[in-house]
Design a protein around this motif. Structure first.
Motif, PDB file in Angstrom:
ATOM      1  N   GLN A   1       1.411   6.222  -7.487  1.00 20.68           N
ATOM      2  CA  GLN A   1       0.260   6.916  -8.066  1.00 20.68           C
ATOM      3  C   GLN A   1       0.675   8.180  -8.803  1.00 20.68           C
ATOM      4  O   GLN A   1       0.140   8.518  -9.853  1.00 20.68           O
ATOM      5  CB  GLN A   1      -0.747   7.257  -6.963  1.00 20.68           C
TER       6      GLN A   1
ATOM      7  N   THR B   1       0.829  -1.208   0.000  1.00 23.18           N
ATOM      8  CA  THR B   1       0.000   0.000   0.000  1.00 23.18           C
ATOM      9  C   THR B   1       0.857   1.248   0.000  1.00 23.18           C
ATOM     10  O   THR B   1       0.588   2.224  -0.727  1.00 23.18           O
ATOM     11  CB  THR B   1      -0.936  -0.021   1.211  1.00 23.18           C
ATOM     12  N   GLU B   2       1.871   1.228   0.815  1.00 25.81           N
ATOM     13  CA  GLU B   2       2.775   2.378   0.853  1.00 25.81           C
ATOM     14  C   GLU B   2       3.472   2.565  -0.490  1.00 25.81           C
ATOM     15  O   GLU B   2       3.642   3.697  -0.963  1.00 25.81           O
ATOM     16  CB  GLU B   2       3.796   2.197   1.974  1.00 25.81           C
TER      17      GLU B   2
ATOM     18  N   GLN C   1       1.106   4.177  -3.072  1.00 23.50           N
ATOM     19  CA  GLN C   1       0.937   5.620  -2.927  1.00 23.50           C
ATOM     20  C   GLN C   1       2.039   6.379  -3.632  1.00 23.50           C
ATOM     21  O   GLN C   1       1.803   7.447  -4.219  1.00 23.50           O
ATOM     22  CB  GLN C   1       0.901   5.992  -1.442  1.00 23.50           C
TER      23      GLN C   1
END
Length: 890
Positions: free
Chosen positions: A446, A439-440, A443
């Motif tokens: 993105q 998830t990190e 980010q």
């Protein structure tokens, strides 16, 4: 002794069938014998009666032919009229002797036949021979005096009466024979019914006895099975049968079924135990250990190892996950590659391996006191959705049984799901722990994705622009394809119209040049007659050129329809000899045909196209061969092809032109001052036809020594035949130019030896209505028909024809052109047939537009017959003679 013999059900049924067959066989033999006797009698009577009637008719025909020929000779003085007289004179006695033999059992008929013989002999000696001699000596007065008394006519009238009497006697004899046969047939029918009734009664008695002896024992077995079913489903119960037939076998089979059901029940219960055991486990190692602990005792295994699949692709391997009753770390490999050993091979093949009698191996199974060698090894793959998940290996001091193997097969089906579920849950837990880290990272990515998206949008715009350009190019190609299709249609229409326009003037050229070359009125000199023959030959060559061009056009347009059927290979040599022997004799060239011994009698292909190929190749061979020989050979290749070779000793073809000659309008001597004629289309058409038939042409030639063209054709299978026939059905609606095909012509009936002056008598004074718009054809046909003493009336089109017929319907025959202005031939014939007084008038359709369906269209419109232009006058005369003769006869 009979009690010791085993009368099983098959034996009982066989004895019953045997007795029934004896009854039926006896009945059939009796009936067959009577039917054969009756049939032989029928055939004997039929053959005799037919032959007697035929011989009576033949003698009568010979007598009439002699009388007709004698009178024809006396009237005309033409010796050719005596041919039927001489033929009848030589044949009637032979037929008389044969007939005399057939009626040897009838003295009354023999006496009448002897009187007929005497009458014929007296007529020949006292009437025929004297009058013929008088005519030869020119004694016309004696002939007139002879016929005033007409003794010969009296004898011939008497002869006819005697023939009628004999014929009536034979008819009466035939009726008596038929009545006798009907009585015998009636008796035979009654006998057959009685035999069938008796055989039915005996068969019913035999069946009742045999079925009773079988059903009694079966009832005993059924009662025992009911007892087993009512005992609460105790599968250990067994059936006892004391008989020595198949009922005992049935009982034994039922006992085996019970044992099988008992074994299946045991397997199902064990499978249920294993399935219950795996519930609630979320760790593969715990699952493997629990499985080995539960299943090993079920299969009497003393040792077990559980391997799990790891890796992917070429890196797949088996890792040891758990073991049962293992001894130290050496018990079972910790890792096995796919294909390594039996366990690795089991992982590849995904099937169970069973190894018995494992002698001379290191001890594997151990207790607290000692170690032992296993007697049997069982290796089982575990799958999920056709993918290997694990491999389990068991070792036992005893041999694994079939029941153990079936148990493992059933357990493996459901256990693969459990392994996959546990592995999936463990993978989910691992992925959850990794997802936080990912998830990190997402980010951070993105932001990079935003930049990438903008770049992709720019690329999308460029791709969209290219797509529009491609669509535009596609539309242009579709327009071009449509233009090509229209061009092909224009070409077909042009060739069809040109066929009509060329054949129409060519028709008058051929007719007039033929009339001039025949020079019946002897008005032309020898040189002028030669000029006319040259004009006729040139016109014929021009017609052949038109046909070749139309053939080539049909091939290019893909509108050649093949007619695939059985072709008799033994008939082709005779057809080729009939066509080319005169050419060979004229050129002084030897012509031979060789047929291989291994040839089949029949070959599936298009017979018409095959003959056209051979005729073109042989015509070429003779054209380019001044001396030596031309040879046609038929052979059968090893790969199932028909090989047809045309070999000549002619001028040969140089290497640089051997491919060129198969192109249209190309020849070996393609110079302006070439020696040999022709258009150069023959080999091109041959090549295209061979391709259509699925074959090929091979050329082997040496300049100055000769050439050999070999055609290889396949035997068309039924599937290929169906495909071609389907293509024919799809193309049948399309118009096809058939320049080389002549429609079927009606052949005149009657004696083939009719002389030309007989036809002249038929034509003389006949009124013919010619409906034709082309002045050249009118001039040619009017001259030709008036030479035959016919009265010709001309109508310029269909409307003029109908106007003429309003006032005058007294025409013997109508020649109707099809392609005319104002009102064409089809419409004109339909209007004519609407009038009752014109329905029987013979109409022969003439057309220069030789389309495939023209003949059917003409007949449907009302034509009596059909002939295509350019007209061959001999065929037209023959056709006219047929219809004029029919009109006279009617």
């Amino acid at each position: 002794m009979l009690r010791a013999f085993k009368f099983n059900i098959r034996t009982k049924i066989a004895i019953g069938y045997f007795l029934i067959l004896i009854c039926l066989g006896t009945s059939i033999v009796t009936v067959t014998d009577r039917i054969e006797a009756l049939q032989n009698e029928v055939e004997t009577i039929t053959t005799r009666d037919v032959e007697v009637h035929n011989l009576i008719a033949s003698i009568q025909y010979d007598a009439v032919s002699m009388e007709t020929a004698q009178r024809g000779y006396i009237i005309t003085g033409d010796e050719s009229y005596l041919d039927p007289y001489d033929k009848g004179k030589s044949q009637w006695e032979s037929n008389y002797n044969s007939l005399y033999t057939y009626i040897a059992d009838n003295s009354s008929t023999q006496k009448q036949l002897e009187e007929i013989k005497l009458t014929i002999q007296e007529w020949i000696s006292k009437a025929a021979e004297p009058t013929i001699e008088m005519k030869r000596e020119g004694r016309e007065a004696d002939i007139i005096a002879f016929f005033q008394n007409d003794v010969g006519k009296q004898r011939m009238d008497s002869l006819r009466s005697k023939f009628d009497a004999i014929g009536n006697q034979e008819v009466q004899a035939t009726k008596l024979h038929i009545m006798d046969l009907e009585n015998k047939n009636r008796i035979l029918t009654i006998g057959i019914y009685l035999l069938l009734l008796a055989a039915t009664i005996i068969s019913f008695m035999i069946v009742s006895f045999v079925s009773g002896s079988i059903v009694k024992t079966i009832k005993q077995v059924v009662e025992t099975i009911k007892e087993i079913a009512s005992s609460g489903g105790n599968l250990a119960t067994r059936i006892k049968v004391n008989s020595k037939d198949e009922i005992k076998d049935l009982g034994d089979a039922t006992n085996e079924l019970l044992a099988s059901l008992e074994a299946k029940s045991w397997i199902q219960s064990k499978v249920a135990e294993v399935a219950t055991m795996t519930q609630g486990i979320n760790d593969l190692q715990v699952l493997a250990r629990t499985f080995l602990t539960k299943v090993a005792p079920m299969v009497n295994a003393s040792y077990g190892v559980f391997y799990i699949r790891k890796g992917a692709g070429d890196q797949q391997r088996l890792e040891k996950l758990a073991s049962y009753a293992s001894s130290g770390e050496d018990a079972g490999k910790s890792e096995i590659r796919f294909g390594e050993g039996l366990a690795g091979q089991c992982a590849i093949e995904k099937r169970i391996f069973l190894i018995n009698q494992t002698k001379d191996h290191a001890p594997l199974i151990s207790t607290g006191l000692f170690q032992m060698e296993p007697r049997s090894i069982l290796i089982v793959p575990v799958e999920y959705e056709d993918r290997l998940e694990a491999v389990i290996e068991f070792a036992s001091l005893e041999s694994f049984t079939t029941q153990h193997l079936k148990l493992m097969e059933e357990v493996e089906k459901d256990f693969g799901i459990a392994v996959n579920n546990v592995a999936g849950r463990m993978e989910v837990e691992r992925l959850l722990s990794e997802s936080q880290v990912l998830t990190e990272e997402l980010q951070m990515q993105q932001e990079e994705m935003r930049m990438t998206t903008e770049h992709l949008e720019e690329q999308y715009l460029v791709a969209e622009q290219k797509t529009k350009e491609l669509e535009k190019a596609k539309e242009e190609l579709e327009d071009y394809s449509e233009q090509l299709e229209k061009s092909s249609q224009y070409k077909s229409n042009f060739l069809a119209n040109m066929s009509h326009e060329l054949r129409t003037p060519l028709n008058s050229i051929l007719i007039l040049s033929q009339l001039l070359s025949e020079n019946e009125n002897h008005t032309l000199s020898e040189d002028e007659e030669g000029y006319a023959k040259v004009i006729h030959t040139s016109g014929t060559d021009l017609l052949k050129l038109i046909d070749d061009i139309l053939d080539l056009s049909k091939i290019e347009a893909g509108k050649v329809i093949l007619t695939v059927d059985e072709v008799n290979l033994t008939e082709i040599p005779e057809l080729m000899k009939l066509t080319f022997n005169p050419i060979a004799e004229k050129r002084g060239v030897a012509f031979a045909i060789d047929m291989a011994e291994n040839l089949p009698a029949v070959w599936y292909t298009d017979g018409q196209r095959l003959q056209q190929i051979l005729k073109n190749l042989l015509s070429n061979a003779f054209k380019f061969t001044e001396k030596g020989s031309v040879r046609l050979g038929f052979d059968h290749t090893d790969d199932g092809m028909l090989a047809i070779s045309v070999t000549d000793t002619g001028i040969g073809i140089p290497k640089d032109k051997q491919k060129l000659i198969f192109e249209a309008f190309q020849q070996v001597d393609g110079k302006t001052n070439r020696i040999y004629g022709g258009t150069g289309l023959g080999l091109s058409i041959c090549n295209e036809f061979v391709k259509l038939l699925g074959g090929s042409i091979k050329l082997d030639s040496t300049l100055g020594e000769g050439s050999c063209f070999t055609v290889y054709l396949p035997l068309l299978s039924q599937e290929m035949v169906d495909i071609i026939q389907m293509a024919q059905m799809e193309a049948s609606a399309a118009i096809e130019i058939t320049g080389t095909e002549q429609p079927e012509q009606t052949q005149p009936s009657g004696e083939e030896a009719a002389e030309e002056h007989v036809a002249g008598c038929v034509f003389a004074g006949k009124k013919v209505l010619l409906v034709e718009d082309d002045a050249r054809n009118v001039f040619a046909l009017v001259n030709a028909l008036e030479n035959k003493k016919m009265q010709v009336t001309v109508a310029g089109n269909g409307r003029a024809c109908m106007d003429l017929l309003k006032d005058n319907k007294d025409f013997d025959l109508v020649l109707m052109d099809i392609m005319m202005p104002l009102m064409d031939g089809y419409e004109t014939m339909r209007e004519m047939r609407k009038q009752p007084e014109l329905q029987a008038m013979p109409i022969i359709a003439l057309t220069a537009k030789a389309m495939k369906s023209d003949r059917d269209k003409c007949l449907e419109a009302g034509a009596s017959d059909y002939i295509s232009k350019p007209l061959q006058m001999d065929q037209l005369y023959s056709l006219m003679q047929v219809w004029l003769t029919k009109q006279v006869g009617s």
